[in-house]
Design an enzyme around this catalytic site. Structure first.
Site, PDB file in Angstrom:
ATOM      1  N   ASP A  81      37.460  39.073  49.749  1.00  0.00           N
ATOM      2  CA  ASP A  81      37.814  37.745  50.254  1.00  0.00           C
ATOM      3  C   ASP A  81      39.295  37.577  50.402  1.00  0.00           C
ATOM      4  O   ASP A  81      39.923  38.518  49.639  1.00  0.00           O
ATOM      5  CB  ASP A  81      37.271  36.530  49.563  1.00  0.00           C
ATOM      6  CG  ASP A  81      37.557  36.723  48.046  1.00  0.00           C
ATOM      7  OD1 ASP A  81      37.633  37.833  47.393  1.00  0.00           O
ATOM      8  OD2 ASP A  81      37.498  35.601  47.400  1.00  0.00           O
ATOM      9  N   GLU A 139      35.883  36.231  45.420  1.00  0.00           N
ATOM     10  CA  GLU A 139      36.374  36.482  43.929  1.00  0.00           C
ATOM     11  C   GLU A 139      37.311  35.334  43.722  1.00  0.00           C
ATOM     12  O   GLU A 139      37.559  34.765  42.680  1.00  0.00           O
ATOM     13  CB  GLU A 139      37.169  37.712  43.812  1.00  0.00           C
ATOM     14  CG  GLU A 139      37.729  38.197  42.479  1.00  0.00           C
ATOM     15  CD  GLU A 139      39.081  37.346  41.986  1.00  0.00           C
ATOM     16  OE1 GLU A 139      39.172  36.960  40.722  1.00  0.00           O
ATOM     17  OE2 GLU A 139      39.707  37.170  42.735  1.00  0.00           O
TER      18      GLU A 139
END
Length: 395
Positions: A81, A139
């Site tokens: 991400d 995350e």
């Protein structure tokens, strides 16, 4: 096996860089990584592996590589991400999605692991065990993706887990490790203080929420200076104090938001207990009403000492020109949800230097001008490759 794996990785170094640049150019925010996840899935399509998608609470992907011989199961993880940051670099492959940027090197993490995984797939017949590749979503934003992947049960048979983070704390070629508690845990709080508004000329007829809030800002720092053991690490940051109003009006309500860091569970409990005590004290002292939201985000990251020592030995014995130095790194106060894996599975999360060439003071992760030396990608791939070979005692 070891020599063959390294030759294969070196031959695909440019491909790693190309993947990293594609991902950097097309970042997606946590829990919204649909296209990134599809890009990763397309890479593994048709390969002789088991593929699981949408694992956990988002777009998590598990690739299971079953070796040709029975043995232990390990896992390797990379996150994919990006962050809500407007990129300020001059890279020719800078983000096409305005306000979204790979400013924490997750593009590099994903790129190296995709190529390493593909090489391991091709060599799987000589691997005495099973390797699970975790391409993890989200995350950066709590609750994160790691905990949900652990809770899903897909890692139930994993005996050890490994991961890396690219950090501009050293040049490419430098690998760092830390045994025991290595990265901080993190909690979030939001405090709403309700007083009574009024005119600046008549403070006695009001109850100033700003005064109560200002007292709170000062008082919570005594938790760090007077309630923690001086040898314990703790940080309380008030990142937002929303008390904007008019110069001659006494504010009736303020909202504060803060970030808390700690290196052990004991410190976490002390800070939360004392902060709640201070909130109750402010209510009593100032006659205000307080509404506290307190959330524990990520736990402290604990590297298993025995596993970390094995990682250190594998890297020191590599005798590879791309790995120039293996050295201890200090404890670090940033957090990472890799800690959730390590709560359940003994493992090691270590660090790959990526300071851009010729840069004395690099921009750290999460900065809009953050960049990496792409030579760090081959270092990451080789380092984790050596750890895998060392784990399975493959020469």
């Amino acid at each position: 096996m070891k020599k063959q794996l390294m030759v294969m990785l070196e031959a695909r170094k440019d491909e790693m860089i190309q993947i990293r640049r594609y991902l950097h150019e097309n970042p997606e925010l946590s829990f919204k990584e649909e296209k990134t996840a599809q890009y990763i899935l397309d890479f593994y399509k048709g390969k002789n592996v088991e593929i699981q998608s949408n694992v956990g609470n988002g777009h998590g992907i598990i690739i299971t590589i079953k070796g040709g011989k029975p043995g232990k199961t390990i896992a390797l993880r990379a996150d994919f991400d990006a962050l809500p940051i407007l990129e300020e670099t001059d890279l020719p492959f800078k983000s096409k999605n305005e306000g979204v940027m790979h400013a924490c090197a997750h593009d590099g993490h994903t790129a190296y692991l995709m190529i390493l995984a593909d090489c391991l797939i091709q060599l799987k017949d000589v691997i005495p065990g099973t390797i699970k590749i975790i391409h993890q979503h989200a995350e950066e934003v709590p609750p994160g993706g790691a905990k949900s992947i652990v809770d899903s049960g897909v890692l139930a048979n994993v005996e050890n887990i490994f991961g890396i983070h690219l950090l501009p704390m050293a040049p490419a070629g430098h690998v760092g490790y830390h045994s025991g508690f290595s990265m901080a845990g993190r909690s979030y709080f939001k405090l709403r203080i309700q007083g009574v508004g009024g005119h600046g000329s008549s403070p006695h007829a009001a109850n100033d929420a700003i005064v109560a809030g200002a007292y709170f800002v000062t008082a919570v720092q005594t938790i760090i200076s007077r309630r923690l053991n001086p040898f314990d690490m703790g940080v309380i940051t008030i990142g937002s104090f929303d008390g904007k109003g008019t110069f001659n009006v006494i504010k009736d309500c303020v909202e504060l938001e803060g970030d808390i860091r700690y290196m052990t569970g004991e410190t976490k409990e002390i800070i939360e207990k004392e902060l709640r005590r201070i909130v109750k004290g402010i209510e009593a002292e100032f006659g205000v009403q307080c509404e506290l939201t307190y959330t524990s985000d990520y736990p402290p990251l604990y590297n298993n000492p025995e596993v970390t020592l094995a990682v250190k030995k594998s890297l020191e014995n590599a005798n590879d020109p791309d790995i120039k130095q293996v050295a201890p790194f200090p404890m670090m106060s940033p957090s990472d949800d890799f800690a959730y894996y390590l709560e359940k599975i003994p493992g090691c999360y270590f660090y790959i230097g990526c300071t851009p060439k010729g840069v004395e003071k690099p921009y750290f992760n999460h900065n809009p001008k953050f960049d990496i030396d792409e030579e760090a990608l081959i270092v990451a791939a080789k380092s984790v490759g050596y750890v895998v070979c060392g784990y399975y005692e493959l020469d």
